[in-house]
Design a protein around this motif. Structure first.
Motif, short mmCIF file in Angstrom:
data_model
loop_
_atom_site.label_atom_id
_atom_site.label_comp_id
_atom_site.label_asym_id
_atom_site.label_seq_id
_atom_site.Cartn_x
_atom_site.Cartn_y
_atom_site.Cartn_z
N GLY A 251 0.84 -1.19 0.00
CA GLY A 251 0.00 0.00 0.00
C GLY A 251 0.87 1.24 0.00
N ASP A 252 0.23 2.42 0.25
CA ASP A 252 1.01 3.66 0.20
C ASP A 252 1.59 4.06 1.56
OD1 ASP A 252 -1.14 4.53 1.62
OD2 ASP A 252 -1.86 5.97 0.14
N SER A 254 0.13 5.09 4.16
CA SER A 254 -0.62 6.03 4.99
C SER A 254 -1.93 5.41 5.49
CB SER A 254 -0.88 7.34 4.24
OG SER A 254 -1.54 7.07 3.05
N ASN A 292 3.47 3.63 7.87
CA ASN A 292 4.79 4.29 7.88
C ASN A 292 5.31 4.50 9.31
OD1 ASN A 292 5.63 4.62 5.20
ND2 ASN A 292 4.15 6.28 4.89
N THR A 309 10.04 1.35 -0.49
CA THR A 309 9.28 1.30 -1.75
C THR A 309 7.86 0.88 -1.41
OG1 THR A 309 9.90 -1.00 -2.13
CG2 THR A 309 11.25 0.68 -3.21
N TYR A 310 6.92 1.31 -2.23
CA TYR A 310 5.51 1.06 -1.92
C TYR A 310 4.89 0.18 -3.00
CZ TYR A 310 6.29 4.55 1.61
OH TYR A 310 6.78 5.22 2.70
N LEU A 312 1.77 -0.75 -4.46
CA LEU A 312 0.41 -0.22 -4.38
C LEU A 312 -0.66 -1.26 -4.73
CD1 LEU A 312 0.99 3.36 -5.85
CD2 LEU A 312 0.94 2.63 -3.45
N ARG A 319 -8.86 1.09 4.59
CA ARG A 319 -7.94 2.26 4.64
C ARG A 319 -7.58 2.65 6.08
NH1 ARG A 319 -4.27 3.71 1.88
NH2 ARG A 319 -4.38 5.94 2.25
#
Ligand code: NAD
Length: 361
Positions: A251-252, A254, A292, A309-310, A312, A319
């Motif tokens: 994922g990103d 966040s 993170n 690295t993400y 995605l 979420r």
């Protein structure tokens, strides 16, 4: 002569899923409290030997197996047999995001876990009806007084509706928000079904149940590699194994979560079991962090700073998720006692020692 040895004078507990992460820790805690404990699982604990007095390698999807292990004593016709004081039902087909959210294991997850719960409740109920029958209570045959075994069931925060967990900064996981139901995984749907099943057996057959919704439990002796590990263990492993390559995050980074250290979880389970409140109730931490931030703590514990690295397109679940602890504070007076940073520090220490041992092998 019936074998009525000392073990039956103690409080007795049956832990299903005793070879798993939480079950293994729970067995140790119950032993330290003086219980006589039987553990059952498909496998023994991965990283230590179980503290259980008896440990059976049994498949609980088989009804006959469940009927055999549900009472103390075992098979021998002259062995003294009676109901357990407490049963902890933790056996389930589960894993981290890589196992639950790909969709590839959905049928097994639903089938295996639901059928265990169906068999366990049916066996307990039949045993109750048998021992409460008037003809059974004949003191010339035995001096056993029938009891109402308490059963704990481990549901999951994955049963909460996806639509309440879209905003990473403001997820709603209050117990009362469960309906209208809309879990984001089949694992969550099975948990929802099974917690209702436990409550239905309470309503119709008066079985004293306790239902908890766990939120991301982590700590030493948990799976740390192989594909079923959860985020805290995966991050500690990635940092501990790292020799300069970028650290991959699913994922990103966040998306938000909260994580509860294993000892805190076991304390909350025991309090729920001792108290009068049936649940369902969240057992989790309300210290919400981004993935993170979780990585920051793992890096700090390992004294390393890594490039990230993400990925995605990796499976990642909702979420945002955080435990709402209002109800458990009110009903049990319980709240976690230390921070995620401290818990990750303890977990990292154990995982890095595992990584080092594997390197040596
Ligand atoms: P785990 O996978 O380590 O333990 C589950 C155990 O169940 C495993 O040892 C497995 O072998 C056993 N099992 C599975 N199928 C079986 C079968 N057919 N017969 C006998 N044993 C069988 O998981 P855990 O982290 O210890 O979780 C325990 C319970 O808590 C599970 O019900 C899980 O869904 C629930 N839960 C855990 C978390 C978490 O963060 N760890 C979060 C939410 C809910």
């Amino acid at each position: 002569m019936v074998d009525k040895s000392l073990k039956y004078m103690k409080k007795t507990a049956l832990v299903l899923g005793a070879g798993g992460f939480i079950g293994n820790h729970l067995v140790s805690r119950l032993k330290s409290e003086g219980y006589w404990v039987r553990g059952v699982d498909l496998k023994r604990p991965n990283y230590n030997s179980s503290a259980a007095d008896e440990f059976f390698l049994y498949d609980l999807t088989d009804k006959h197996n469940v009927e055999r292990i549900i009472k103390t004593g075992f098979d021998h016709p002259l062995q003294y047999q009676e109901q357990f004081d407490e049963i902890y039902q933790l056996a389930a087909d589960m894993g981290g995001a890589g196992y639950i959210f790909t969709g590839e294991n959905d049928a097994n997850i639903m089938q295996n876990s639901a059928i265990i719960n169906l068999h366990v409740l049916d066996a307990v109920n039949k045993l109750n009806q048998f021992v409460h029958a008037p003809w059974y209570n004949d003191s010339r045959l035995h001096s056993y007084t029938p009891k109402n075994t308490k059963i704990f069931y481990s549901s999951s925060a994955c049963m909460y509706p996806e639509h309440n967990q879209l905003d990473p900064d403001n997820p709603n996981c209050e117990e009362s928000s469960a309906y209208p139901a809309n879990p984001d995984s089949e694992y969550g749907w099975e948990k929802l079904f099974s917690e209702r099943l436990f409550l239905a057996y309470n309503k119709n057959y008066n079985i004293p149940v306790r239902v908890a919704r766990f939120h991301n439990i982590y700590g030493p002796l948990g799976t740390w590699d192989g594909g079923r590990e959860k985020a805290p263990a995966a991050m500690c492993r990635k940092v501990a194994q790292n020799s300069g390559e970028p650290l991959e995050i699913w994922g990103d980074g966040s998306q938000t979560r909260s994580f509860l250290y294993i000892d805190e979880c076991i304390e909350a389970i025991r309090r729920l079991m001792e108290g009068e409140f049936l649940g369902p109730v969240n057992i989790g931490s309300d210290e919400m962090v981004t993935i993170n931030q979780l990585v920051d703590y793992a890096e700090k514990a390992g004294n390393k700073k890594l490039e990230r690295t993400y990925k995605l397109d990796a499976p990642q679940g909702v979420r945002g998720r955080n435990s709402d602890n209002t109800l458990i504070k009110e009903k049990l007076g319980w709240a976690p006692s230390f921070s995620l940073e401290e818990g990750i520090k303890r977990t990292y220490k154990w995982i890095s020692s595992q990584v080092n041992q594997t390197r040596l092998v």
